[in-house]
Enzyme design. Sequence first.
Site, PDB file in Angstrom:
ATOM      1  N   LEU A  45       1.037  -1.113   0.077  1.00 16.25           N
ATOM      2  CA  LEU A  45       0.066   0.059   0.004  1.00 16.25           C
ATOM      3  C   LEU A  45       0.933   1.108  -0.077  1.00 16.25           C
ATOM      4  CD1 LEU A  45      -2.740  -0.756   2.778  1.00 16.25           C
ATOM      5  CD2 LEU A  45      -3.151  -0.396   0.172  1.00 16.25           C
ATOM      6  N   ASP A  46       0.428   2.136  -1.183  1.00 10.75           N
ATOM      7  CA  ASP A  46       1.525   3.471  -0.831  1.00 10.75           C
ATOM      8  C   ASP A  46       1.236   4.141   0.340  1.00 10.75           C
ATOM      9  OD1 ASP A  46       2.490   2.705  -3.402  1.00 10.75           O
ATOM     10  OD2 ASP A  46       1.251   3.937  -4.596  1.00 10.75           O
ATOM     11  N   PRO A  47       2.092   5.224   0.602  1.00  8.27           N
ATOM     12  CA  PRO A  47       1.947   6.088   1.736  1.00  8.27           C
ATOM     13  C   PRO A  47       0.536   6.737   1.510  1.00  8.27           C
ATOM     14  CG  PRO A  47       4.256   6.311   0.915  1.00  8.27           C
ATOM     15  CD  PRO A  47       3.203   5.366  -0.130  1.00  8.27           C
TER      16      PRO A  47
END
Length: 228
Positions: free
Chosen positions: A19-21
Site C-alpha cells: 500500500l502506498d503512503p
Amino acid sequence: VAWVKKMFNLEKAGHGGTLDPKVTGVLPIGLANSTKVIGNVIHSVKEYVMVIQLHGDARESSVKMVVEYFKGDIYQKPPLRSSVKRSIRVRRIYEIELLEIRDRFILVRVLSDPGTYMRKLAHDIGLMLGTGAHMRELRRTRTGPYREDETLVRLQDISEALALWRSSGDERYIRRIILPVETSIAHLPKIMILDTAVDAIAHGANLAVPGIARLTSNVERNKTVAIL
C-alpha cells in the site's frame, strides 16, 4: 508487517501487496509458513474506492463518458517514484463505476489487475476531460479473496485479541483475526489429488490424471491452480 511480527513473536511474516503512503484499506499478512503462498494474493485482482479532484469544471455527462472509456485493457507507465522498471505495460480494468460527483470531486470504484496505478488512472482521466486531475484519496477495499467488509481488522484489534488470549486463554477473537491459510487460495481453481499421489508431487513429479480425485470446472491451461 514489522508490528505484526513483533506482536506474535514470529521470525517470518509477509504481506499480500504494497500500500502506498497515505493509502488505506486491506493488506493481507501471512504468518510463518503461510508466507509461502501469500504470493497468490499479491497477483490477484484488487478493488479500490478513489476520490479524484478535477482541476477545472466538467459536465457530469462528460465525466461519465470518460470514466466508462477506461474499462478494459489500458496502457500505463509506472510513475517516476516507483519500485519497478518504467516501461509501458498493459493492465485490465474489469469494472469502473462512477459513484458520486460533487463540485470538482468525483468518487469512483475500480476493480483491476494487480499493479494498476490508481494515481496514473486519475491523472489520465483528467487529461481526457481536458481539466487535469489528481488522486485525492484512495482506499483498497479488496485484495483477491479478502474484502474490507468481511475480514478487515486494525492493529489495535490484533493487540487486544492477543492480550485476551494470552491472559485468559479466550480464543474467540484471535480466531476471527487469524484465518486458515486455505483462505488465501479461495479464489484459485482447485485440483483434489489422491493420497497416493501426494508424496510424488511433493518431490517434484508432474501431476498425472490417475492421481486426480476431482477438480473444479474453471481449471484452464497456463493458469495457476491450487492442488489439495
